[in-house]
Design a protein around this motif. Structure first.
Motif, PDB file in Angstrom:
ATOM      1  N   GLU A 104     -14.268   0.363   2.627  1.00 22.51           N
ATOM      2  CA  GLU A 104     -13.071   0.641   2.135  1.00 22.51           C
ATOM      3  C   GLU A 104     -12.616   0.054   0.779  1.00 22.51           C
ATOM      4  O   GLU A 104     -12.216   0.797  -0.232  1.00 22.51           O
ATOM      5  CB  GLU A 104     -11.833   0.278   3.124  1.00 22.51           C
ATOM      6  N   LEU A 138     -12.440   2.180  -2.844  1.00 26.44           N
ATOM      7  CA  LEU A 138     -11.159   1.981  -3.886  1.00 26.44           C
ATOM      8  C   LEU A 138     -11.653   1.697  -4.950  1.00 26.44           C
ATOM      9  O   LEU A 138     -11.143   1.955  -5.767  1.00 26.44           O
ATOM     10  CB  LEU A 138     -10.183   0.764  -3.144  1.00 26.44           C
ATOM     11  N   TYR A 139     -12.517   0.732  -5.222  1.00 21.47           N
ATOM     12  CA  TYR A 139     -13.049   0.396  -6.811  1.00 21.47           C
ATOM     13  C   TYR A 139     -13.701   1.286  -7.104  1.00 21.47           C
ATOM     14  O   TYR A 139     -13.518   1.754  -8.215  1.00 21.47           O
ATOM     15  CB  TYR A 139     -14.057  -0.918  -6.405  1.00 21.47           C
ATOM     16  N   PHE A 194      -4.845  -3.129  -4.048  1.00 17.07           N
ATOM     17  CA  PHE A 194      -4.680  -1.784  -3.857  1.00 17.07           C
ATOM     18  C   PHE A 194      -3.967  -1.022  -5.172  1.00 17.07           C
ATOM     19  O   PHE A 194      -4.234   0.075  -5.331  1.00 17.07           O
ATOM     20  CB  PHE A 194      -3.729  -1.564  -2.514  1.00 17.07           C
ATOM     21  N   ARG A 224       0.914  -1.364  -0.119  1.00 16.18           N
ATOM     22  CA  ARG A 224      -0.059   0.078   0.015  1.00 16.18           C
ATOM     23  C   ARG A 224       0.878   1.100  -0.032  1.00 16.18           C
ATOM     24  O   ARG A 224       0.544   2.161  -0.774  1.00 16.18           O
ATOM     25  CB  ARG A 224      -0.771   0.023   1.373  1.00 16.18           C
ATOM     26  N   TYR A 239      -8.068  -6.126   0.057  1.00 13.37           N
ATOM     27  CA  TYR A 239      -7.754  -4.926  -0.126  1.00 13.37           C
ATOM     28  C   TYR A 239      -6.390  -4.734  -0.629  1.00 13.37           C
ATOM     29  O   TYR A 239      -5.921  -3.871  -1.304  1.00 13.37           O
ATOM     30  CB  TYR A 239      -8.025  -3.935   0.924  1.00 13.37           C
ATOM     31  N   ARG A 291     -10.909   3.954  -8.417  1.00  9.42           N
ATOM     32  CA  ARG A 291      -9.719   3.511  -9.346  1.00  9.42           C
ATOM     33  C   ARG A 291     -10.201   2.371 -10.305  1.00  9.42           C
ATOM     34  O   ARG A 291      -9.630   2.372 -11.476  1.00  9.42           O
ATOM     35  CB  ARG A 291      -8.629   2.610  -8.456  1.00  9.42           C
TER      36      ARG A 291
END
Length: 1023
Positions: free
Chosen positions: A311, A315-316, A231, A168, A227, A319
């Protein structure tokens, strides 16, 4: 000393030392014995044997000893596993193999506390060895996953997470993606299968609470690993199995089980995305109803899993929207339902903040307007999500009162990033990306009602104004930075009108009467801090007295925010000039009073070193004031130094706050830099007050403070006017040259800085006492280290600058021999860069008795034609690589290479004649690189210091350079009177053309046409 083979006797002895570390009386001696044993082969495997219980050869060890062994093993790995070419490896090859062969197996079978330590140790080993030197690790972990042993599974998955989560924070690179690919090829399929198996067991065991608890522990690790693996980039495997994964994640985002986790739900009806519930926000102006169990902070297993899934969804959404798009609406609906059915208990804070963060990410892109464009959706989001979560709760106020500095730290530095309030504020800004006017209108009604409610009863309704100001800041500051505050302001909010009507009156109210609640005082100071860059100097001057008056406020949060406001205001730069807006004259009338009040705030912190050093915000403000007032501090300097040195002496007993320590020493550095510079007769007084404190720090070996002491000492020494080393300093030189001090990495840069000062002040004494060899011994140690080689060059530059050539002559051969050894055995790009700069420094320096010819000869005595080889294989490739980036480096290269060509008869003979076109081409190329304004080698150092953000100089746990002391910069160009390197190059080349026209024309004829044209233009530009 123990022979560290894992016999029963050795394990018994080692476990006895570990047990003694738990006894305060025996701890120091036991730790010394363990430190001695660390050096022995077999120490690491022996520790692992004790973690495992000691085996059959000795009696079963107790849990405390095994835990101590696990912690010691982790720290041992952290300290010694990563190898440094400059020091012998403390972990033998056999031990490395033994540890890696056993640590995974052991980690699986021990208890959870021990698992956590061993898992972290495995992660530390993986940092260095995985996957190149530990390619079996993932297969070992996957192969040990069990369908029945959930304790072992927890250890395996925790270890995998410890390894993968490193990604990360890493910068994208080919090596990183190769490592991720290596893992995915081995881990992805069994991971999905195990995820599905865990899901099936959760369904089958819905009423078995103990089993569910273990399964949810596993599930939490599985979603954390999801995750980690996703990442950096969306792996192909996860894209191919997107539906399976999203169904699982969506299932547990909506999962409930009252038997496993106590929940508090609102009486509501489930909603679909785009059709929110009826408002449940409080009426405008009224605080939210406090939940009775608001203080319940224990986050349950289902809540933890849901928070992590939020979370992942965030993220999805940010990104991988293209691939995630078909699932996005269902997640929006599920998260909305979650937000509108989750209680206000503190145990849900993390979940709510992450859920809001996901909706914020969805709200920002214009292409998602349809989610929020339906009638009443925006108002319902504002009323149901933002307002209820933006209000201060009872728990917030208790923290404000019970842990004032902790509250400030979390508030000012983003430590509240996962709080409901911060998430709600971020959501306001997210919504305004596409609905600025609409959102502003919705909240304006609330703001007006809250402010009106506050005016009806200020004492009872202070929460209303707190919410209003928090909401106004969120609405007004559309983008912010730490350095400037608000950088973009909402055009629909009159921020100056708010300041004048709703902020200044409460700031100007008496600080001791208690008429304005402390939270409101803080809110008003925060408003000023946020919008400071949008105020004129005159406006800031008018408000500054109100800020300063709050140093006397009885609440430490208020006083601390006043210090923060002052520091931020003094750091503002004038937009036209880029110089600091406030200067010494602005503060001279109040400087002494301000510093006195802030020092009193620090001194009131408490009797213990930890409490005294707690408030780094106030110390930073003191530092900033001293930097601004500069020599104007003279009238009260004695009292200031006395109090500051007393504070440093006290906190040195137990250094606990690195930021406070740094700002305290920066303040000292600023006082020396400005006051002693203006009044040299104050130097003796400085030393009289500071040296007892410094000597105490050095005598008690306070590792955190020694680098600071060495830097301040170098600064004081340089201010001495006599052309020799003063007696007080002469007595400490010999200890500084001993190896023991140099073992601590944090000491190295500061010690080099101090030795440079000794060389500058007393080269003749150093020669007379035959200490050159000791200095060069330090250089040899530094140059052999990949970590410290740059400091070796820094020290050597000062040696050449100050020591006469005749005194250096016996050592020159070895000096260059050590550099060549590094170049041939363990060259790095950093070392090569430093080596080339050092050569050019010597060439530009034109040292008496050691010019370009002597430099060539020094290398060629080691090996025939060696300098020619270095020029072709090291120097020119380094110059053409583009690594010489800084303007001062480029200028140094131009002068150095020009001197090499034009001031060395050897360069006019073979084999060097063939190098002329290449050297000239590189000089011309470097000269064509644009130089940014103010970036030249002769930039004003004081201006540079004034304008920088002190904390951005890079605090490290081991060493932090004091910006107020600065680096010792030798400028051979200034010493030679060179102000324009392009003119110098052209002038020297013209002289050469006149002296040896054949050589010059031959070299120019071989240049590329564009370079040749540039040379001709340069020559024609000088007379």
């Amino acid at each position: 000393m123990l022979a560290m083979d894992p016999t029963a006797a050795n394990l018994t002895a080692l476990s006895a030392f570990l047990a003694q570390t738990l006894d305060p009386v025996a701890r120091k001696a036991a730790e010394a014995s363990l430190s001695q044993a660390e050096a022995q082969p077999g120490f690491g495997p022996c520790l692992l044997a004790i973690v495992g219980g000691g085996g059959d050869g000795i009696s079963q060890l107790g849990a405390p000893v095994r835990q101590a062994a696990a912690v010691k093993f982790k720290n041992y790995v952290k300290k010694y596993w990563k190898q440094d070419d400059s020091v012998p490896d403390r972990v033998s090859a056999a031990d490395r193999v033994a540890i890696k062969s056993n640590v995974v197996r052991l980690m699986i079978v021990v208890s959870t506390p021990l698992q956590l330590q061993l898992s972290e140790a495995i992660s530390l080993i993986a940092d260095t060895d995985f996957p190149k030197n530990w390619d079996t690790l993932i297969d070992d972990l996957v192969g040990k996953l069990s369908l029945t042993d959930w304790s072992a599974n927890a250890g395996i998955l925790q270890t995998a997470h410890s390894i993968f989560r490193r990604w990360r924070a890493q910068v994208r690179s080919n090596d990183l993606f190769s490592e991720i690919k290596f893992v995915l090829e081995r881990f992805s399929t069994p991971y999905l299968q195990f995820f599905q198996h865990t899901d099936n067991l959760i369904t089958q065991n819905s009423t078995d609470v103990p089993m569910l608890a273990r399964l949810f522990e596993t599930l939490l690790l599985l979603v954390k690993i999801f995750y980690d693996l996703n990442f950096q980039d969306l792996p192909e495997f996860f894209e191919d199995h997107m539906t399976e994964f999203m169904e699982l994640l969506l299932k547990y985002l909506q999962y409930t089980n009252n038997g496993l986790e106590r929940t508090t739900s609102r009486t509501t009806t489930a909603v679909q995305a785009g059709n929110p519930l009826a408002p449940h926000a409080p009426a405008p102006g009224q605080p939210a109803q406090e939940d009775e169990d608001d203080e319940d902070t224990e986050e349950g297993p289902i809540t933890k899993v849901k928070a992590m899934i939020c979370e992942i969804a965030d993220l999805y959404a940010r990104r991988y929207e293209e691939e995630f798009g078909k699932h996005l609406e269902r997640f929006v609906g599920a998260v909305w339902t979650l937000l509108t059915t989750t209680g206000r208990e503190m145990r849900f804070d993390g979940l709510v903040s992450k859920a809001i963060a996901f909706l914020t990410s969805v709200a920002k892109p214009a292409r998602h307007r349809h989610f929020f464009s339906a009638p009443n959706v925006l108002s319902q989001i504002c009323e149901q999500v933002v307002i209820p979560n933006m209000q201060m709760r009872k728990s917030d106020l208790e923290e404000f009162e019970d842990d004032p500095i902790g509250w400030v730290r979390r508030d000012i530095e983003g430590g509240d990033a996962e709080t409901r309030r911060r998430a709600a504020s971020d959501m306001v800004r997210g919504l305004m990306e596409n609905f600025n006017k609409e959102v502003t209108e919705i909240f304006s009604g609330y703001v007006g009602a809250y402010l009106q409610n506050y005016e009806t009863n200020r004492a009872a309704n202070w929460r209303s104004k707190d919410t209003a100001l928090y909401l106004i800041i969120s609405l007004s500051a559309m983008s912010t930075t730490a350095q400037l505050g608000a950088t973009k302001i909402n055009e629909h909010i009159p921020f100056l009108s708010v300041l004048l009507s709703n902020v200044l009156p409460d700031l100007q109210a008496d600080v001791k009467s208690g008429g304005v609640h402390p939270v409101i005082k803080v809110d008003c100071l925060k408003y000023l801090i946020m919008f400071r860059s949008h105020l004129t100097k005159q406006q800031l001057v008018e408000v500054l007295p109100s800020v300063l008056s709050h140093f006397e406020h009885p609440n430490p949060v208020v006083a601390t925010y006043a210090a923060i406001a002052l520091e931020k205001i003094l750091a503002i730069k004038a937009p036209q000039t880029g110089a600091l807006m406030f200067v010494a004259a602005d503060l001279e009338p109040v400087g002494q009073t301000v510093i006195d009040r802030m020092l009193s705030l620090v001194e009131k912190g408490g009797p213990s070193p930890e409490k005294l050093a707690e408030n780094d915000y106030v110390m930073k403000a003191i530092m900033r004031v001293v930097i601004v007032v500069r020599s104007r501090a003279l009238p009260y300097i004695t009292d200031l130094i006395r109090r500051l040195s007393s504070i440093i002496a006290q906190i040195s007993k137990n250094p606990s706050n690195p930021r406070f320590n740094h700002f305290a020493f920066e303040t000292l550095g600023a006082l020396v830099r400005y006051v002693v510079h203006e009044q040299r007769d104050t130097l003796a007084g400085f030393e009289q007050m500071l040296f007892p404190v410094f000597e105490g720090i050095l005598a008690t070996d306070v590792q955190e403070f020694m680098p600071y002491v060495f830097q301040i000492m170098s600064q004081l020494l340089e201010f001495h006017s006599e052309a020799q080393i003063p007696e007080r300093y002469e007595s400490i030189l010999h200890p500084l040259l001993q190896p023991a001090l140099w073992e601590s990495q944090g000491n190295v840069p500061a010690l080099v800085r101090l030795l440079q000062a000794f060389l500058a002040k007393g080269a003749a004494q150093i020669v007379a006492k035959q200490q050159i060899q000791a200095f060069l011994g330090v250089y040899q140690k530094l140059i052999g280290s990949k970590l410290n080689d740059q400091y070796g060059f820094d020290l050597l530059t000062e040696v050449f600058w100050n020591i006469p050539t005749a005194s250096l002559q016996p050592f020159i051969r070895n000096i260059f021999f050590f550099q060549l050894t590094r170049l041939s055995s363990s060259k790095t790009s950093k070392f090569q860069h430093a080596f080339v700069l050092f050569l050019n420094t010597l060439l530009a320096m034109l040292k008496d008795g050691f010019g370009p010819n002597e430099l060539i000869t020094a290398f060629d005595t080691l090996q025939p034609n060696l300098f020619h080889t270095l020029l072709n294989q090291v120097v020119l490739p380094e110059l053409s690589s583009g690594e010489v980036l800084r303007p001062d480096e480029r200028q140094l290269i131009v002068v150095g290479m020009t001197n090499l060509l034009t001031r060395s008869p050897r360069m006019k003979t073979e084999p060097f004649v063939s190098n002329w076109p290449g050297v000239i081409s590189e000089i011309v190329r470097i000269l064509q690189i644009p130089v940014a304004s103010g970036a030249g080698a002769n930039a004003d150092v004081d201006d540079e210091l004034q304008l920088l953000e002190i904390e951005e100089t890079g605090y490290q746990a081991s060493y932090s350079r004091l910006a107020t002391v600065g680096k010792l910069k030798r400028d051979p160009l200034a010493a030679a009177g060179i102000t324009d390197v392009s003119v110098y190059f052209a002038t020297q080349l013209r002289k050469l053309a006149a002296e040896d026209r054949t050589l010059f024309l031959g070299a120019v004829s071989k240049l590329p046409k564009d370079v040749s044209d540039n040379v001709q233009n340069a020559l024609s530009s000088v007379v």
